[in-house]
Structure formats: C-alpha cells, structure tokens
Design an enzyme around this catalytic site. Structure first.
Site, PDB file in Angstrom:
ATOM      1  N   LYS A  21      -2.113 -11.965  -3.332  1.00 43.77           N
ATOM      2  CA  LYS A  21      -1.042 -11.547  -2.468  1.00 43.77           C
ATOM      3  C   LYS A  21      -0.821 -12.438  -1.309  1.00 43.77           C
ATOM      4  O   LYS A  21      -0.767 -12.225  -0.210  1.00 43.77           O
ATOM      5  CB  LYS A  21      -1.231 -10.085  -1.846  1.00 43.77           C
ATOM      6  CG  LYS A  21      -1.456  -9.212  -3.138  1.00 43.77           C
ATOM      7  CD  LYS A  21      -1.406  -7.644  -2.443  1.00 43.77           C
ATOM      8  CE  LYS A  21      -1.584  -6.499  -3.461  1.00 43.77           C
ATOM      9  NZ  LYS A  21      -2.972  -6.890  -4.413  1.00 43.77           N
TER      10      LYS A  21
ATOM     11  N   ARG B 213     -10.417   1.348 -10.769  1.00 41.56           N
ATOM     12  CA  ARG B 213     -11.336   2.141 -10.571  1.00 41.56           C
ATOM     13  C   ARG B 213     -11.684   3.246 -11.747  1.00 41.56           C
ATOM     14  O   ARG B 213     -12.762   3.570 -12.042  1.00 41.56           O
ATOM     15  CB  ARG B 213     -11.393   2.877  -9.313  1.00 41.56           C
ATOM     16  CG  ARG B 213     -11.865   2.079  -8.176  1.00 41.56           C
ATOM     17  CD  ARG B 213     -11.321   2.587  -6.770  1.00 41.56           C
ATOM     18  NE  ARG B 213     -10.099   2.429  -6.727  1.00 41.56           N
ATOM     19  CZ  ARG B 213      -9.374   2.719  -5.426  1.00 41.56           C
ATOM     20  NH1 ARG B 213      -9.989   3.282  -4.640  1.00 41.56           N
ATOM     21  NH2 ARG B 213      -8.081   2.596  -5.317  1.00 41.56           N
TER      22      ARG B 213
ATOM     23  N   THR C 156       1.421   0.222  -3.442  1.00 46.70           N
ATOM     24  CA  THR C 156       0.958   1.770  -3.935  1.00 46.70           C
ATOM     25  C   THR C 156       0.405   2.571  -3.317  1.00 46.70           C
ATOM     26  O   THR C 156       0.282   3.853  -3.255  1.00 46.70           O
ATOM     27  CB  THR C 156       0.250   1.621  -5.658  1.00 46.70           C
ATOM     28  OG1 THR C 156      -0.736   0.828  -5.273  1.00 46.70           O
ATOM     29  CG2 THR C 156       1.553   1.110  -6.646  1.00 46.70           C
TER      30      THR C 156
ATOM     31  N   LYS D  28      -8.043  -8.940 -13.961  1.00 43.25           N
ATOM     32  CA  LYS D  28      -7.389  -9.295 -12.540  1.00 43.25           C
ATOM     33  C   LYS D  28      -8.502  -9.666 -11.550  1.00 43.25           C
ATOM     34  O   LYS D  28      -9.504  -8.957 -11.048  1.00 43.25           O
ATOM     35  CB  LYS D  28      -6.561  -8.282 -11.689  1.00 43.25           C
ATOM     36  CG  LYS D  28      -5.826  -8.219 -10.616  1.00 43.25           C
ATOM     37  CD  LYS D  28      -4.827  -7.333 -10.349  1.00 43.25           C
ATOM     38  CE  LYS D  28      -5.429  -6.234  -9.583  1.00 43.25           C
ATOM     39  NZ  LYS D  28      -5.824  -6.457  -8.194  1.00 43.25           N
TER      40      LYS D  28
ATOM     41  N   ASP E  58      -4.853 -12.443  -8.000  1.00 43.35           N
ATOM     42  CA  ASP E  58      -3.981 -11.168  -7.079  1.00 43.35           C
ATOM     43  C   ASP E  58      -4.400 -11.374  -5.637  1.00 43.35           C
ATOM     44  O   ASP E  58      -5.199 -10.460  -5.164  1.00 43.35           O
ATOM     45  CB  ASP E  58      -4.284  -9.671  -7.603  1.00 43.35           C
ATOM     46  CG  ASP E  58      -3.383  -8.736  -6.776  1.00 43.35           C
ATOM     47  OD1 ASP E  58      -2.665  -9.169  -6.377  1.00 43.35           O
ATOM     48  OD2 ASP E  58      -3.683  -7.534  -6.781  1.00 43.35           O
TER      49      ASP E  58
ATOM     50  N   ASP F 132       2.647 -16.211   3.940  1.00 43.13           N
ATOM     51  CA  ASP F 132       2.330 -17.190   4.653  1.00 43.13           C
ATOM     52  C   ASP F 132       3.696 -18.040   4.765  1.00 43.13           C
ATOM     53  O   ASP F 132       4.819 -17.693   4.221  1.00 43.13           O
ATOM     54  CB  ASP F 132       1.144 -18.268   4.507  1.00 43.13           C
ATOM     55  CG  ASP F 132       0.514 -18.667   5.685  1.00 43.13           C
ATOM     56  OD1 ASP F 132       1.289 -19.347   6.522  1.00 43.13           O
ATOM     57  OD2 ASP F 132      -0.747 -18.626   5.658  1.00 43.13           O
TER      58      ASP F 132
HETATM   59  O1  C5P Z   1      -8.890   1.102  -8.509  1.00 42.60           O
HETATM   60  P1  C5P Z   1      -7.312   1.010  -8.444  1.00 42.60           P
HETATM   61  O2  C5P Z   1      -6.886   1.389 -10.150  1.00 42.60           O
HETATM   62  O3  C5P Z   1      -6.526   1.959  -7.676  1.00 42.60           O
HETATM   63  O4  C5P Z   1      -7.043  -0.428  -8.550  1.00 42.60           O
HETATM   64  C1  C5P Z   1      -5.478  -0.893  -8.411  1.00 42.60           C
HETATM   65  C2  C5P Z   1      -5.728  -2.442  -8.252  1.00 42.60           C
HETATM   66  O5  C5P Z   1      -4.196  -2.907  -8.315  1.00 42.60           O
HETATM   67  C3  C5P Z   1      -6.385  -2.995  -6.899  1.00 42.60           C
HETATM   68  O6  C5P Z   1      -6.991  -4.232  -7.318  1.00 42.60           O
HETATM   69  C4  C5P Z   1      -5.250  -3.193  -6.011  1.00 42.60           C
HETATM   70  O7  C5P Z   1      -5.652  -4.310  -5.243  1.00 42.60           O
HETATM   71  C5  C5P Z   1      -4.216  -3.659  -6.843  1.00 42.60           C
HETATM   72  N1  C5P Z   1      -2.907  -3.341  -6.274  1.00 42.60           N
HETATM   73  C6  C5P Z   1      -2.378  -2.234  -5.992  1.00 42.60           C
HETATM   74  N2  C5P Z   1      -1.102  -2.009  -5.500  1.00 42.60           N
HETATM   75  C7  C5P Z   1      -0.137  -3.166  -5.433  1.00 42.60           C
HETATM   76  C8  C5P Z   1      -0.489  -4.341  -5.813  1.00 42.60           C
HETATM   77  C9  C5P Z   1      -2.004  -4.338  -6.210  1.00 42.60           C
HETATM   78  O8  C5P Z   1      -3.136  -1.129  -6.064  1.00 42.60           O
HETATM   79  N3  C5P Z   1       1.254  -2.826  -4.949  1.00 42.60           N
END
Ligand code: C5P
Length: 242
Positions: free
Chosen positions: A68, A215, A125, A39, A66, A71
C-alpha cells in the site's frame, strides 16, 4: 475483466499475514495445487524482505505484494520498479496519494518489460462512516470509493481494491477494471476488525474478479479445507460444479 468460471483457483488470493517465513511457507505448502495467488503484506514483508517473495515464486505461486504505497511520486515510481524486480506481479498504491502519485506509479509500471498489475486501494475495508469522518472525509465510504476510483482511472490505473459493498457500483462504472475485494467472510465466520464484509458468493455475484481472504483460512484448524470450502462456494456461485 473476463473470466472462465472454472478458474476460481486463480481468483482466490490468500493473505499470508504471518510474522515469519516458516508459518507462511507452511501454509503455502498446504495450498499448493489449490490456489495460485498469495498475498504478502507488511507484517511478513518487513520480517523477511524479498526472500519470501522469491521463495513463493520459486514454488510456483503468483505474488501480490500488498505494501500500500503512499509517498511522493518519485519515491513511488522507484518503489514500483523495485517491487516488480523483486517478483511482485500485483501490487497496491493508496489512491489517497493523489493523481500525480498514481500517474507516476502507472508510468513506472508501464516502462517495465513485464509490468506488474497496479491496484489502487480506495477505502480500506476496516473503515466505516465514522472512521472516514475522523480523517476528514464527510462522504460515505461508497461515495469516497467511487471518487478515488475515478481519480485513479484517470491517472492510468485500472485495478481497484474496495469492499464488497462497493463492488457493484464499481463494476457498473468500470466494466473492464480488475476488482480485488478483501473483507470476505464465509457465512458463520468471525468478522474481526473488518467492517464492510461479504460472503464469497455475494462478492462474485456483484462483479468481483479476485477475492482476498486472510484469517478465515490462516486461522482455521484446517486451512486447506477452509480454502477448499471457499473455492467450492465460489464455483457454485458462478454456476460451475467442482
Ligand atoms: O484476515 P482478513 O481476511 O481480514 O485479511 C484481509 C487482508 O486484506 C489483509 O491482509 C488486509 O491487509 C488486506 N486488505 C484489506 N482491506 C483493504 C486492502 C487490503 O483488508 N482495503
């Protein structure tokens, strides 16, 4: 969506949240042969542009772009066409952009010879009840996710991004949708800024199709080992050994 339980390597999406190509490509190199989806989000894309998408595709990965989008409908239709032309096979639009914007995105994707999979982001999230209330949404995250998913579905988008806490309700309401779930934390790992989290096993058991992990892999001392452990947890959750 229907899945073969053995194919967990195509259901783990690793988020390359890095400021430049060198680190992203180093991780991609370590993940070659382990998983197929990477991603690219705002941080990396704004630093490197389409060249990072091209390079990941050249190395054989599928790219989830991603960004998002949120617009006016005409701008979003153009953005969907450009993202697909760049090589994105999965991309996100904010459901909060409303029915007209979502329908324009869906129509733009459908007009392409190889339509990318469109995902409507429901409620991030990192948002909890308090964060939602601050932007004027009195409903719980769970209710808001379902409302936005129904709206996106009516506009022609059949994939959703939501947290693991809503995946069970979403699966019940949308048996054939693609459910893409971030906020995944293997047991014992740090939650960081994520609020609505679950383990890989729990998210799959509740009906997730794809798990997005950043992460817990990118910050691990051994990212390949961390990814393998998550894949292993995913395989045992679906009753398939390695
Ligand atoms: O590091 P982590 O596992 O928290 O990363 C989650 C990834 O998912 C990030 O790239 C974040 O931008 C993405 N994301 C998210 N919640 C959403 C959509 C995408 O955390 N609703």
């Amino acid at each position: 969506m229907c899945h073969d339980g053995r194919n967990m390597d195509s259901r783990l999406i690793v988020a390359l949240d890095y400021p430049q190509a060198a680190s992203a490509l180093e991780l991609a190199g370590r993940l070659e042969g382990l998983c197929s989806w990477l991603k690219v989000g705002l941080e990396l894309y704004l630093a490197e542009g389409n060249s990072i998408v091209h390079e990941l595709r050249r190395r054989g990965f599928s790219v989830f772009l991603d960004l998002k989008f949120h617009d006016i409908p005409n701008t979003i239709a153009g953005a969907v066409r450009s993202a697909a032309a760049a090589g994105a096979e999965m991309l996100t639009v904010h459901a909060a952009g409303g029915p007209a914007m979502l329908a324009a995105a869906a129509a733009a994707a459908d007009s392409l010879p190889h339509p990318p999979r469109l995902l409507a982001v429901t409620v991030l999230t990192s948002m909890d009840h308090e964060q939602l209330a601050a932007v004027g949404v009195a409903d719980s995250p769970a209710r808001q996710v379902l409302r936005l998913a129904h709206m996106a579905s009516a506009a022609g988008i059949s994939g959703f991004v939501a947290s693991a806490q809503e995946v069970r309700d979403l699966r019940r309401s949308f048996p054939a949708a693609a459910l893409v779930i971030p906020g995944i934390r293997p047991s014992g790992s740090r939650t960081e800024d994520q609020k609505r989290i679950a383990t890989p096993a729990a998210a799959l058991a509740d009906g997730a199709d794809f798990l997005v992990v950043g992460r817990p892999i990118t910050q691990a001392a051994d990212p390949a080992a961390a990814a393998s452990a998550i894949l292993e947890e995913m395989r045992s959750a679906s009753g398939v050994g390695s």
